[in-house]
Design a protein around this motif. Structure first.
Motif, PDB file in Angstrom:
ATOM      1  N   PHE A 126       7.333 -25.557   9.599  1.00  0.00           N
ATOM      2  CA  PHE A 126       7.773 -26.262  10.799  1.00  0.00           C
ATOM      3  C   PHE A 126       6.581 -26.707  11.642  1.00  0.00           C
ATOM      4  O   PHE A 126       6.565 -27.809  12.169  1.00  0.00           O
ATOM      5  CB  PHE A 126       8.684 -25.341  11.615  1.00  0.00           C
ATOM      6  N   ASN A 130       7.687 -32.203   9.978  1.00  0.00           N
ATOM      7  CA  ASN A 130       9.146 -32.208  10.062  1.00  0.00           C
ATOM      8  C   ASN A 130       9.773 -32.265   8.683  1.00  0.00           C
ATOM      9  O   ASN A 130      10.932 -31.933   8.503  1.00  0.00           O
ATOM     10  CB  ASN A 130       9.597 -33.417  10.886  1.00  0.00           C
ATOM     11  N   TYR A 131       8.985 -32.709   7.699  1.00  0.00           N
ATOM     12  CA  TYR A 131       9.572 -32.961   6.384  1.00  0.00           C
ATOM     13  C   TYR A 131       9.211 -31.860   5.411  1.00  0.00           C
ATOM     14  O   TYR A 131       8.070 -31.743   4.985  1.00  0.00           O
ATOM     15  CB  TYR A 131       9.121 -34.323   5.872  1.00  0.00           C
TER      16      TYR A 131
ATOM     17  N   SER B 620      14.358 -35.761  16.839  1.00  0.00           N
ATOM     18  CA  SER B 620      14.530 -37.049  16.191  1.00  0.00           C
ATOM     19  C   SER B 620      15.858 -37.687  16.597  1.00  0.00           C
ATOM     20  O   SER B 620      16.830 -37.001  16.879  1.00  0.00           O
ATOM     21  CB  SER B 620      14.465 -36.888  14.670  1.00  0.00           C
ATOM     22  N   GLU B 624      16.855 -41.160  12.448  1.00  0.00           N
ATOM     23  CA  GLU B 624      15.747 -40.475  11.777  1.00  0.00           C
ATOM     24  C   GLU B 624      16.145 -39.151  11.162  1.00  0.00           C
ATOM     25  O   GLU B 624      15.315 -38.452  10.605  1.00  0.00           O
ATOM     26  CB  GLU B 624      14.640 -40.215  12.822  1.00  0.00           C
ATOM     27  N   VAL B 643      14.366 -44.239   9.144  1.00  0.00           N
ATOM     28  CA  VAL B 643      12.941 -44.370   9.466  1.00  0.00           C
ATOM     29  C   VAL B 643      12.382 -42.968   9.699  1.00  0.00           C
ATOM     30  O   VAL B 643      13.134 -42.037   9.960  1.00  0.00           O
ATOM     31  CB  VAL B 643      12.739 -45.248  10.719  1.00  0.00           C
ATOM     32  N   PRO B 644      11.052 -42.825   9.606  1.00  0.00           N
ATOM     33  CA  PRO B 644      10.476 -41.503   9.872  1.00  0.00           C
ATOM     34  C   PRO B 644      10.537 -41.161  11.357  1.00  0.00           C
ATOM     35  O   PRO B 644      10.702 -42.050  12.191  1.00  0.00           O
ATOM     36  CB  PRO B 644       9.036 -41.638   9.399  1.00  0.00           C
ATOM     37  N   THR B 645      10.376 -39.892  11.682  1.00  0.00           N
ATOM     38  CA  THR B 645      10.415 -39.490  13.085  1.00  0.00           C
ATOM     39  C   THR B 645       9.179 -40.004  13.820  1.00  0.00           C
ATOM     40  O   THR B 645       8.160 -40.318  13.208  1.00  0.00           O
ATOM     41  CB  THR B 645      10.444 -37.961  13.216  1.00  0.00           C
ATOM     42  N   ALA B 649       7.686 -35.226  16.469  1.00  0.00           N
ATOM     43  CA  ALA B 649       9.059 -34.767  16.682  1.00  0.00           C
ATOM     44  C   ALA B 649       9.595 -34.053  15.452  1.00  0.00           C
ATOM     45  O   ALA B 649       9.109 -34.239  14.335  1.00  0.00           O
ATOM     46  CB  ALA B 649       9.941 -35.954  17.028  1.00  0.00           C
ATOM     47  N   ARG B 650      10.608 -33.194  15.689  1.00  0.00           N
ATOM     48  CA  ARG B 650      11.255 -32.456  14.602  1.00  0.00           C
ATOM     49  C   ARG B 650      12.762 -32.632  14.709  1.00  0.00           C
ATOM     50  O   ARG B 650      13.275 -32.956  15.785  1.00  0.00           O
ATOM     51  CB  ARG B 650      10.940 -30.963  14.710  1.00  0.00           C
ATOM     52  N   ASP B 651      13.465 -32.361  13.637  1.00  0.00           N
ATOM     53  CA  ASP B 651      14.928 -32.416  13.673  1.00  0.00           C
ATOM     54  C   ASP B 651      15.458 -31.345  14.621  1.00  0.00           C
ATOM     55  O   ASP B 651      14.882 -30.255  14.728  1.00  0.00           O
ATOM     56  CB  ASP B 651      15.505 -32.208  12.278  1.00  0.00           C
ATOM     57  N   TRP B 653      18.060 -29.223  14.707  1.00  0.00           N
ATOM     58  CA  TRP B 653      18.398 -27.859  14.292  1.00  0.00           C
ATOM     59  C   TRP B 653      17.163 -27.075  13.893  1.00  0.00           C
ATOM     60  O   TRP B 653      17.095 -25.863  14.107  1.00  0.00           O
ATOM     61  CB  TRP B 653      19.444 -27.871  13.170  1.00  0.00           C
TER      62      TRP B 653
END
Lengths: 132, 744
Positions: A126, A130-131, B620, B624, B643-645, B649-651, B653
């Motif tokens: 994390f 993000n990926y 995001s 995203e 598209v990418p964030t 930034a993060r998702d 959850w």
């Protein structure tokens, strides 16, 4: 680009692993021989010693030590030769060489991971991206 | 990767209809795919060796023949017999036979104009080629679509159309997706004979959304018919006659419809194009991602076209159950909000009141530290109106693990009716509204709250003369309606049978009541909903075979939040909060929040709530991330990342999952599928994607309501249609729209 193309000749493929191995040693020697020139061109005396550079070269080569396909070794050698030529022909600038071979890929920040100790795999990933 | 699997599953289901869509689209621009010699069509005998094999319907469509065989008839298309229902046109018969007829003016969702003449086909025993879109198919008709006569007719029409069409394809935004371009390649002549000057037409100003280049117009009148029939505004019309004919607004006037963007899609040429998208990209450079919209609770199906990391435009996808093939202007043009005001780094507010960018590690550590200093019951979590189900599940689990039950979703009011799904969903479904014959709108203005639902009501009113009664503040509904009153007393009158509208409800076969989600915010909402239920019982609105008692939700997150049980009382929770976790919640009132409360804002836009935040965690946006959303009719859908964030930034959850670990209350899921497994134990309907989980009616189990209906009139819930959430408030186009198009 033209002068690099002239300089890098594509030798015939190595017939065997033995021959490829031999060529790798030749390449290593060639690179080591060019270290004094490189130090002079890029003014590296105050940042690095020849022996450090030699070990960097050895490290770069050892990154691929698990490759056993002579064709792949030839390809890697080709790339290495090209890179060496670029350096020797002054196609790079000082900060390129320092960045890639003196400081290394990790850059100046060395995360020792003491903060993340004991945290889960998820959290470590994390923090990086993000990926995952 | 789950979305890939889903895309695959969808395409499989599409392919399972016997005709592959690919083959159909190839046929579209190639007139010779039907091949065979020109004489082949003339031969009727199916045994003719020259005859091409019979084909599947265009686009893999299924044709439902009426149960009564007398209502079906048989025609011959290019020698093949096809059975079609009575009332089909020749063009539809050809489509059933798998022959796509070129057309400009014909559109399956609009009335038939028959003025472009591109769809001419030859019919045996008819002296001239006939316009297939306007000619009803008759029994035994022998239609030939590929004869020299038909081909020559098309070529002639094409030549006339191109006579006055400018040759500016290289600078035209429609280039690459233009019907005229495609069809002139496929059906037009290979040379022109026209040497005179072309006609030119003055461009019209239709507002900030639709760009016009009227010289390109071929007078198909699709936009005029769309405006009058679907959008319900009489803004566009045909002026002049003959070669002086032009489309325009009669007086200098903007097009003020919430669906105006759809004329861009239906225009077969480049006369009406998107103004914000003008000269920005070519359609072949764009990557399309099939996802859904979150700006309202409808969940319109959209395709997000992106180039690299940038969303270039949003266009509709067909979903007959939700948005047919239209989308609202807010959905279509909000995308520039995705590029403005974005939060890209975790930030902490320093002692000087300014935000400083920090690493994720530091930001989470600070939040976790504060979290441990407050009492469990002082922790409150608020999900925003754009939150996906996964993040709401994580937020609820996290807050619960910290020892608090104060977790809510904005817009759901003090005491949302979350016990029974049928109490907060649109039970008829959006498509089911078409079966209704009387509508009673209570405190809802569907035109601004859910434009696609409004379009459905309008379609029903137009098709079946359904009656609409409306209780609420004066509103501009674009269909015939009766304004019954402004406050709950009118509702009580109806419930007691004292109102004249009762006779209309009494005689209705399938009455529908639509209550707005704005009622959730009222003090007397329990009493109101029980009155509505009395009305429903009295006029037979809920029967075993028909549940016409609907709630129209406002936000994309609302239904899923109620399913997952984010139902704390906002007033109390905010008042007592010392640690407030806002997950994209910008519209919740923070006036009552204690001064010393620590506010964490997790979101994608620097919107209202950021001004009060102590820590910002960037997340995001819907374009995203992969997220589950449930729309107002209870249909679960997924967004797909296009598209990418932005930045670091993060998702959503993932942020909560990471924070939970730093705070020492680790949530037991590490992947999206694990979160979804967790959701399936709480609300299994959120796992069944693209399905509408029906809910059972059980109004009887409700306890009696002691509350009294107050006399406060219903309020307008959405003041500005164009700016309702963080994304649309950041959008420049939406700001222009609200400046020019909103009625003052």
């Amino acid at each position: 680009m033209a002068f690099t193309m002239r300089a890098v000749k594509v030798p015939p493929n190595s017939a065997s692993l033995e021959e490829a191995r031999h060529r790798v040693f030749d390449f290593f020697k060639q690179a080591c021989r060019s270290i004094p020139t490189v130090m002079e061109i890029y003014n590296l005396d105050d940042v690095v010693t020849p022996s450090q550079l030699r070990s960097t070269i050895a490290k770069e080569i050892r990154k691929n030590q698990n490759v056993t396909n002579p064709k792949v070794i030839d390809m890697l050698l080709f790339k290495g030769t090209e890179e060496l030529n670029n350096i020797v022909e002054h196609a790079k600038q000082r900060h390129h060489v320092i960045g890639q071979y003196v400081i290394g890929q990790e850059g100046l920040v060395h995360e020792l991971g003491s903060k993340d100790q004991g945290s889960s795999d998820f959290l470590k990933k994390f923090y990086t991206s993000n990926y995952f | 990767m789950a979305f890939l699997a889903r895309a695959l599953r969808q395409s499989n289901s599409r392919l399972s209809s016997r005709c592959p869509a690919v083959a159909a689209s190839c046929r579209w621009i190639s007139p010779t795919a039907a091949a065979g010699s020109p004489e082949a069509g003339a031969a009727v005998a199916p045994a003719d060796p020259e005859l091409p094999p019979p084909r599947e319907p265009v686009g893999g469509a299924r044709v439902e023949l009426p149960p009564n065989p007398e209502d079906a008839l048989e025609v011959f298309v290019d020698g093949h017999a096809v059975r079609i229902p009575k009332g089909f046109t020749v063009l539809q018969a050809c489509e059933v036979a798998g022959v796509d007829i070129p057309r400009f003016c014909y559109h399956s969702r609009l009335s038939i104009a028959g003025n472009c003449r591109m769809c001419l086909v030859e019919v045996e025993k008819s002296p001239k080629p006939v316009a297939s879109c306007a000619m009803p198919a008759l029994p035994g008709m022998k239609i030939k679509t590929n004869t020299p006569v038909a081909k020559k007719a098309r070529e002639g029409v094409m030549e006339f159309l191109l006579m006055n069409h400018p040759l500016d394809c290289p600078i035209c935004d429609q280039g690459g997706e233009c019907d005229l371009q495609d069809q002139s390649m496929a059906f037009g002549a290979d040379r022109g004979r026209f040497t005179e000057m072309k006609r030119s037409v003055v461009d019209k100003n239709l507002g900030p959304l639709v760009k016009t280049v009227m010289t390109r117009c071929i007078q198909c009148t699709r936009c005029v018919r769309f405006a009058t029939e679907v959008a319900g505004v009489q803004d566009l019309g045909m002026l002049g006659r003959g070669s002086g004919e032009e489309i325009g607004t009669y007086v200098e006037k903007l097009m003020t419809s919430e669906l105006s963007g759809n004329v861009i899609d239906i225009c077969p040429v480049g006369a009406l194009t998107s103004k914000p998208f003008a000269f920005k990209a070519r359609n072949w450079e764009l990557k399309g991602t099939e996802t859904i919209d979150v700006t309202d609770a409808v969940g319109s199906n959209i395709r997000v076209d992106s180039r690299g990391p940038e969303v270039m435009r949003i266009v509709p996808r067909i979903n007959e159950d939700i948005n047919e093939e239209w989308i609202s202007d807010k959905t279509r043009f909000c995308y520039d909000g995705l590029k403005r005001q974005r939060l890209n780094d975790p930030m902490i507010r320093g002692p000087d009141g300014r935000f400083k960018a920090v690493t994720w590690r530091d930001a989470l550590a600070v939040v976790a530290e504060v979290l441990h200093q407050v009492k469990p019951e002082e922790i409150t979590g608020v999900a925003g109106k754009l939150s996906d189900a996964e993040s709401m599940m994580a937020l609820k689990d996290f807050v619960n693990r910290m020892g608090s039950d104060k977790v809510l979703c904005e817009g759901n009011g003090p005491n949302p009716p979350a016990d029974l799904r049928s109490n907060y969903l649109m039970n008829t479904g959006i498509a089911g509204l078409e079966k209704a014959d009387v509508f009673l709108l209570v405190g809802t203005q569907p035109r601004v709250e859910a434009a696609m639902v409004n379009a459905r009501i309008r379609k029903t009113v137009g098709a079946t003369q359904a009656k609409v009664g409306y209780i609420g503040p004066p509103a501009d509904l674009n269909y015939d309606h009766e304004h019954l009153g402004t406050g709950p007393e009118t509702l009580v009158e109806i419930a007691e049978g004292r109102h004249p509208f009762c006779s209309v409800l009494q005689s209705a076969k399938n009455p529908v009541i639509i209550a707005g989600a704005g009622l959730f915010e009222r003090e007397d909402q329990d009493a109101l909903f029980s009155t509505i239920e009395t009305v429903a019982k009295k006029f037979n609105v809920t029967r075993p075979d028909w549940n016409g008692l609907n709630v129209l939700l406002l936000h994309a997150a609302q239904a899923a939040a109620l399913d997952l049980g984010l139902v704390a009382n906002p007033a109390e929770s905010i008042k007592s909060a010392k640690f407030l976790y806002l997950m994209g919640a910008d519209d919740i009132s923070l006036d009552k929040l204690p001064e010393d409360a620590f506010v964490v804002y997790q979101g994608h836009h620097g919107d209202k709530a950021v001004y009060r935040a102590n820590v910002i965690l960037p997340s995001s946006a819907f374009s995203e991330k992969e997220g589950t959303y449930e729309n107002t009719e209870g249909c679960t859908q997924w967004t797909i990342p296009a598209v990418p964030t932005v930045g670091d930034a993060r998702d959503d959850w993932k942020i909560i999952r990471a924070l939970s670990e730093v705070a020492g209350a680790q949530l037991p899921y590490d992947s999206l599928s694990a979160v979804r497994d967790r959701i399936s134990t709480v609300a299994p309907n959120l796992i069944h994607v693209d399905e509408k989980e029906p809910c059972t009616i059980s109004a009887e189990v409700k306890p009696p309501v002691k509350q009294q209906v107050s006399s406060t009139p219903f309020k307008t819930v959405i003041e500005n249609f164009y700016m309702t959430d963080a994304i649309t408030r950041a959008s420049k186009i939406m700001a222009q729209c609200s400046a020019t198009l909103l009625k003052k």
